[in-house]
Design an enzyme around this catalytic site. Structure first.
Site, PDB file in Angstrom:
ATOM      1  N   LYS A 172       0.838  -1.205   0.000  1.00 44.29           N
ATOM      2  CA  LYS A 172       0.000   0.000   0.000  1.00 44.29           C
ATOM      3  C   LYS A 172       0.870   1.251   0.000  1.00 44.29           C
ATOM      4  CE  LYS A 172      -3.333   2.925   0.225  1.00 44.29           C
ATOM      5  NZ  LYS A 172      -4.283   3.061   1.340  1.00 44.29           N
ATOM      6  N   LYS A 241       1.262  11.987   5.218  1.00 45.41           N
ATOM      7  CA  LYS A 241       1.494  11.000   6.279  1.00 45.41           C
ATOM      8  C   LYS A 241       2.004   9.691   5.692  1.00 45.41           C
ATOM      9  CE  LYS A 241      -1.622   8.279   7.488  1.00 45.41           C
ATOM     10  NZ  LYS A 241      -2.029   6.859   7.221  1.00 45.41           N
TER      11      LYS A 241
END
Length: 303
Positions: A172, A241
């Site tokens: 991911k 992030k």
């Protein structure tokens, strides 16, 4: 077969996944700090849980969709967390995007309680969650994954077991850094073409049928960056992030990441300039500031 589930974290993804689980006939206990998000799903048939432990108490599978490693750690292993309520044999499906190291840590702690933790981040964003077509990339125990697969398929059309614990997060983060790089590259290339006198509609249409094409250019930009209102599907700060998580994880392997570092700086500039809550494609506005030209097409799409 329908069963009892817990779902913790009712943000952009969770709030759209739970209705699919309810429609499939599952009982779902939901928990979130946002009382309005909980109430909206209770109105659709979910049950409110006052804590993660309560959401997990009767659940066969507990789903998480949370914003950061620290929050995931607290929700799973903290006071009134999942592991305080879950029974042995429970499966935790963590759809949060965090780092592989935290996933491995939590899997080990869960195993001590007889619980299986799978890191299973998703791709497809708000649109995919609403349509029930998310992609899920999971890491961890294969038997637990196959037990959970029929439930996951209520809201995901592409479900993969990609390796051991932490592998889901690794792929991911790779997906997101590649996407971030693609956005920055397209912003730079399109801005240069427009500055040289090419109309944006023409540039976008030509590139979308050439080797520079990508899902970002042909599908995502027409719904976000190229529009007048530029709706937020995935906030720039969330992508920042994830970039930081990728860079930290890659640094542990001593892998050089020159391209990712430069793109990370562009997203930091976007955050500094007040674009953190805007869609992550707004990082391209860095280039618009230089050219004085807004990358907005005259057409609704470029396909």
């Amino acid at each position: 077969m329908a069963g009892q589930l817990g779902f913790i974290g009712l943000g952009n993804i969770g709030s759209r996944v739970v209705p699919h689980l309810l429609a499939a006939g599952h009982g779902v206990a939901v928990s979130d700090l946002n009382a309005e998000a909980v109430a909206a799903l209770v109105a659709q048939g979910a049950t409110a849980a006052e804590s993660a432990a309560e959401a997990a108490a009767q659940a066969e599978i507990v789903f998480l969709s949370l914003p950061s490693p620290a929050i995931v750690r607290a929700v799973v292993a903290g006071e009134r967390g999942v592991l305080q309520g879950a029974r042995p044999g429970t499966i935790i499906i963590d759809h949060s995007t965090i780092d592989p190291e935290t996933s491995r840590e939590l899997a080990a702690r869960a195993a001590e309680a007889g619980v299986t933790y799978l890191d299973a981040p998703v791709s497809g964003g708000v649109q995919g969650a609403e349509a029930g077509t998310l992609a899920v990339m999971a890491g961890g125990n294969a038997e637990a994954f196959e037990r959970a697969r029929p439930v996951i398929e209520a809201y995901a059309s592409n479900v993969f077991l990609v390796g051991e614990t932490g592998s889901g997060q690794a792929i991911k983060l790779a997906n997101n850094i590649i996407t971030a790089i693609n956005i920055a590259a397209l912003g730079e290339g399109l801005s240069a073409a427009v500055a040289a006198g090419v109309e944006l509609d023409t540039a976008a249409r030509v590139l979308s049928t050439s080797s520079a094409n990508s899902h970002v250019l042909s599908s995502y930009f027409p719904r976000t960056l190229f529009t007048e209102d530029r709706p937020t599907g995935f906030a720039l700060d969330f992508m920042l992030k994830d970039i930081k998580l990728f860079l930290t994880s890659a640094a542990r392997t001593e892998l050089p990441t020159p391209v990712s570092n430069v793109v990370g700086d562009l997203f930091r500039i976007g955050h500094r300039d007040g674009r953190g809550a805007k869609d992550f494609t707004s990082v391209v506005e860095f280039y618009e500031d230089f050219t004085g030209t807004r990358l907005q097409t005259k057409e609704a799409g470029i396909a």
